[in-house]
Design a protein around this motif. Structure first.
Motif, PDB file in Angstrom:
ATOM      1  N   THR A  28      47.367  40.737  45.406  1.00 52.17           N
ATOM      2  CA  THR A  28      46.745  41.625  44.424  1.00 52.17           C
ATOM      3  C   THR A  28      47.489  41.568  43.099  1.00 52.17           C
ATOM      4  N   PHE A  29      46.766  41.866  42.042  1.00 51.29           N
ATOM      5  CA  PHE A  29      47.318  42.050  40.718  1.00 51.29           C
ATOM      6  C   PHE A  29      46.459  43.098  40.026  1.00 51.29           C
ATOM      7  N   ARG A  30      47.061  44.246  39.766  1.00 54.96           N
ATOM      8  CA  ARG A  30      46.352  45.396  39.209  1.00 54.96           C
ATOM      9  C   ARG A  30      45.100  45.698  40.018  1.00 54.96           C
ATOM     10  N   THR A  31      43.911  45.533  39.455  1.00 56.99           N
ATOM     11  CA  THR A  31      42.680  45.858  40.190  1.00 56.99           C
ATOM     12  C   THR A  31      42.006  44.628  40.785  1.00 56.99           C
ATOM     13  N   THR A  32      42.710  43.497  40.791  1.00 56.78           N
ATOM     14  CA  THR A  32      42.163  42.263  41.345  1.00 56.78           C
ATOM     15  C   THR A  32      42.762  42.033  42.726  1.00 56.78           C
ATOM     16  N   LYS A  33      41.885  41.722  43.670  1.00 58.39           N
ATOM     17  CA  LYS A  33      42.334  41.463  45.040  1.00 58.39           C
ATOM     18  C   LYS A  33      41.775  40.123  45.489  1.00 58.39           C
ATOM     19  N   THR A  54      37.729  40.206  44.665  1.00 58.35           N
ATOM     20  CA  THR A  54      37.163  41.477  44.219  1.00 58.35           C
ATOM     21  C   THR A  54      37.895  41.900  42.949  1.00 58.35           C
ATOM     22  N   LEU A  55      37.117  42.261  41.940  1.00 56.92           N
ATOM     23  CA  LEU A  55      37.650  42.758  40.673  1.00 56.92           C
ATOM     24  C   LEU A  55      37.172  44.188  40.511  1.00 56.92           C
ATOM     25  N   ASP A  56      38.085  45.104  40.283  1.00 56.48           N
ATOM     26  CA  ASP A  56      37.750  46.525  40.150  1.00 56.48           C
ATOM     27  C   ASP A  56      36.923  47.012  41.345  1.00 56.48           C
ATOM     28  N   ALA A  57      37.324  46.590  42.557  1.00 57.47           N
ATOM     29  CA  ALA A  57      36.681  46.964  43.817  1.00 57.47           C
ATOM     30  C   ALA A  57      35.240  46.465  43.944  1.00 57.47           C
ATOM     31  N   LYS A  58      34.850  45.498  43.125  1.00 56.37           N
ATOM     32  CA  LYS A  58      33.517  44.897  43.214  1.00 56.37           C
ATOM     33  C   LYS A  58      33.675  43.410  43.469  1.00 56.37           C
ATOM     34  N   GLY A  91      28.560  35.208  46.955  1.00 56.96           N
ATOM     35  CA  GLY A  91      29.031  36.454  47.536  1.00 56.96           C
ATOM     36  C   GLY A  91      30.507  36.733  47.286  1.00 56.96           C
ATOM     37  N   GLY A  92      31.052  36.184  46.213  1.00 58.08           N
ATOM     38  CA  GLY A  92      32.463  36.407  45.901  1.00 58.08           C
ATOM     39  C   GLY A  92      33.414  35.503  46.658  1.00 58.08           C
ATOM     40  N   LYS A  93      32.873  34.535  47.417  1.00 60.75           N
ATOM     41  CA  LYS A  93      33.710  33.606  48.179  1.00 60.75           C
ATOM     42  C   LYS A  93      33.833  32.280  47.443  1.00 60.75           C
ATOM     43  N   TYR A  94      35.014  31.710  47.530  1.00 61.68           N
ATOM     44  CA  TYR A  94      35.308  30.428  46.904  1.00 61.68           C
ATOM     45  C   TYR A  94      36.062  29.562  47.904  1.00 61.68           C
TER      46      TYR A  94
END
Length: 128
Positions: A28-33, A54-58, A91-94
């Motif tokens: 994690t880094f700040r609001t990035t997971k 996920t950025l800012d829980a999105k 879907g946020g996957k890479y």
């Protein structure tokens, strides 16, 4: 009775080996997971990493993602570095194919450039 217990123990151990866990790590880094996962345990050579962002829980869609994988120089050995671009799976996957050329501690910098906003660097390390 002893034979039955031995057979039971072998079955339990064999089942455990067949379902050997892969690798998963959260950075994690700040609001990035970023959740990094691999089907098999990490090993020397080529590894396919899957990343969930996920950025800012999105869930982060459409970001440009690259990985810088490196091992700093040590006495008698030069630094090793590889930069790879991750491909989006939706879907946020890479997914990224990373080569760890030798055992040891590898630093990983995940560089995320979202559609809007500043570039984000998430740092972590793995032991091979």
């Amino acid at each position: 009775m002893k034979t039955l217990i031995k057979l039971l123990m072998m079955a339990v151990l064999t089942g455990g080996l067949l379902h050997a866990a892969g690798f998963e790590k959260t950075a994690t880094f700040r609001t990035t997971k970023v959740v990094m996962s691999v089907e098999k345990p990490l090993a020397v050579g080529s590894n396919t990493l899957e990343l969930m962002l996920t950025l800012d829980a999105k869930v982060s869609e459409g970001a440009a993602v690259s990985l810088k994988v490196f091992m700093p120089a040590m006495p008698g050995m030069p630094a090793m570095e590889s930069v790879v671009d991750a491909t989006s799976l939706g879907g946020g996957k890479y997914k990224a194919d990373v080569n760890f050329s030798m055992g040891g501690t590898w630093q990983i910098h995940i560089l995320i450039t979202p559609k809007t906003g500043k570039r984000i660097r998430v740092k972590t390390s793995v032991n091979i």
